[in-house]
Motif scaffolding. Structure first.
Motif, short mmCIF file in Angstrom:
data_model
loop_
_atom_site.label_atom_id
_atom_site.label_comp_id
_atom_site.label_asym_id
_atom_site.label_seq_id
_atom_site.Cartn_x
_atom_site.Cartn_y
_atom_site.Cartn_z
N SER A 63 0.81 -1.21 0.00
CA SER A 63 0.00 0.00 0.00
C SER A 63 0.84 1.26 0.00
N GLY A 64 2.13 1.13 0.29
CA GLY A 64 3.00 2.30 0.32
C GLY A 64 3.55 2.64 -1.05
N PHE A 65 4.51 3.53 -1.05
CA PHE A 65 5.15 3.93 -2.30
C PHE A 65 6.62 3.55 -2.20
N SER A 66 6.89 2.25 -2.27
CA SER A 66 8.23 1.72 -2.08
C SER A 66 9.14 2.10 -3.24
N PRO A 67 10.44 2.03 -3.04
CA PRO A 67 11.38 2.35 -4.13
C PRO A 67 11.17 1.50 -5.39
N GLN A 68 10.65 0.28 -5.23
CA GLN A 68 10.40 -0.57 -6.41
C GLN A 68 9.25 -0.05 -7.26
N ARG A 69 8.44 0.87 -6.73
CA ARG A 69 7.30 1.41 -7.46
C ARG A 69 7.60 2.77 -8.06
N ARG A 70 8.86 3.23 -7.93
CA ARG A 70 9.23 4.57 -8.40
C ARG A 70 10.19 4.50 -9.58
N LEU A 71 10.10 5.53 -10.43
CA LEU A 71 11.15 5.76 -11.42
C LEU A 71 12.16 6.66 -10.71
N ARG A 72 13.43 6.25 -10.72
CA ARG A 72 14.40 7.00 -9.93
C ARG A 72 15.53 7.62 -10.75
N THR A 73 15.92 7.01 -11.83
CA THR A 73 17.08 7.51 -12.58
C THR A 73 16.65 8.26 -13.83
N SER A 74 17.53 9.12 -14.31
CA SER A 74 17.22 9.86 -15.54
C SER A 74 17.08 8.89 -16.71
N LYS A 75 17.76 7.77 -16.68
CA LYS A 75 17.63 6.78 -17.74
C LYS A 75 16.21 6.19 -17.75
N GLU A 76 15.66 5.91 -16.56
CA GLU A 76 14.30 5.38 -16.47
C GLU A 76 13.28 6.42 -16.97
N PHE A 77 13.46 7.68 -16.57
CA PHE A 77 12.57 8.74 -17.05
C PHE A 77 12.72 8.91 -18.57
N GLY A 78 13.95 8.91 -19.05
CA GLY A 78 14.22 9.10 -20.47
C GLY A 78 13.57 8.04 -21.32
N ARG A 79 13.55 6.80 -20.83
CA ARG A 79 12.92 5.71 -21.57
C ARG A 79 11.43 5.98 -21.75
N VAL A 80 10.79 6.55 -20.74
CA VAL A 80 9.35 6.86 -20.84
C VAL A 80 9.14 8.06 -21.77
N PHE A 81 10.01 9.06 -21.70
CA PHE A 81 9.86 10.24 -22.54
C PHE A 81 10.08 9.92 -24.02
N ALA A 82 10.78 8.85 -24.33
CA ALA A 82 11.01 8.44 -25.72
C ALA A 82 9.81 7.62 -26.20
N ASP A 83 8.99 8.20 -27.05
CA ASP A 83 7.86 7.52 -27.68
C ASP A 83 6.84 6.95 -26.69
N PRO A 84 6.26 7.79 -25.81
CA PRO A 84 5.29 7.29 -24.85
C PRO A 84 3.87 7.28 -25.42
N VAL A 85 2.99 6.59 -24.71
CA VAL A 85 1.55 6.76 -24.90
C VAL A 85 1.19 7.88 -23.94
N ARG A 86 0.34 8.82 -24.38
CA ARG A 86 0.11 10.01 -23.56
C ARG A 86 -1.36 10.25 -23.34
N SER A 87 -1.65 10.82 -22.17
CA SER A 87 -3.00 11.25 -21.83
C SER A 87 -2.87 12.63 -21.22
N ALA A 88 -3.64 13.58 -21.75
CA ALA A 88 -3.53 14.95 -21.24
C ALA A 88 -4.91 15.56 -21.05
N ASP A 89 -5.03 16.37 -20.03
CA ASP A 89 -6.22 17.18 -19.83
C ASP A 89 -5.74 18.54 -19.32
N ARG A 90 -6.64 19.33 -18.75
CA ARG A 90 -6.22 20.68 -18.37
C ARG A 90 -5.38 20.73 -17.10
N PHE A 91 -5.29 19.62 -16.35
CA PHE A 91 -4.51 19.61 -15.11
C PHE A 91 -3.17 18.90 -15.24
#
Length: 122
Positions: A6-34
């Motif tokens: 139920s917590g937000f353990s380190p295994q449930r987080r993106l932590r490195t710039s490489k992990e973030f970069g992988r998502v930013f490269a060709d993601p599926v996206r959902s956007a609204d006004r918030f």
């Protein structure tokens, strides 16, 4: 410390710039006004969350922290497939009610869970 799920353990987080970069490269996206929420399938077998709440979206640290807390709460409440998610707030989101922000994120997570499992065209 034992992960109760139920917590937000380190295994449930993106932590490195490489992990973030992988998502930013060709993601599926959902956007609204918030929020804009990006997602990409991963190989770790569980959903993971990354937060990119900028000063442009919320000038005060207390507002950025509130948006992050709401995103983590919304993420924890969902049973999501093995996707990496990155949540980015849009300007003005900090002024909205918590209920509106939760509804926005819940809808985005559900939409992305459906869309990211399908093959992409193009």
């Amino acid at each position: 410390m034992v992960d109760s799920g139920s917590g937000f353990s380190p295994q449930r987080r993106l932590r490195t710039s490489k992990e973030f970069g992988r998502v930013f490269a060709d993601p599926v996206r959902s956007a609204d006004r918030f929020f804009t929420v990006l997602a990409k399938p991963n190989d770790v077998g569980r959903a993971r969350l990354g937060l990119a709440i900028s000063r442009k979206a919320a000038k005060r640290a207390v507002d950025r922290n509130r948006l992050k807390r709401i995103a983590r709460e919304s993420f924890r409440r969902k049973e999501l497939p093995a996707l990496d998610f990155v949540v980015m707030a849009r300007p003005g989101a900090a002024a909205e009610s918590s209920a509106a922000l939760h509804a926005s994120l819940d809808a985005s997570f559900e939409r992305l869970a459906r869309k990211a499992g399908r093959p992409r065209h193009g």
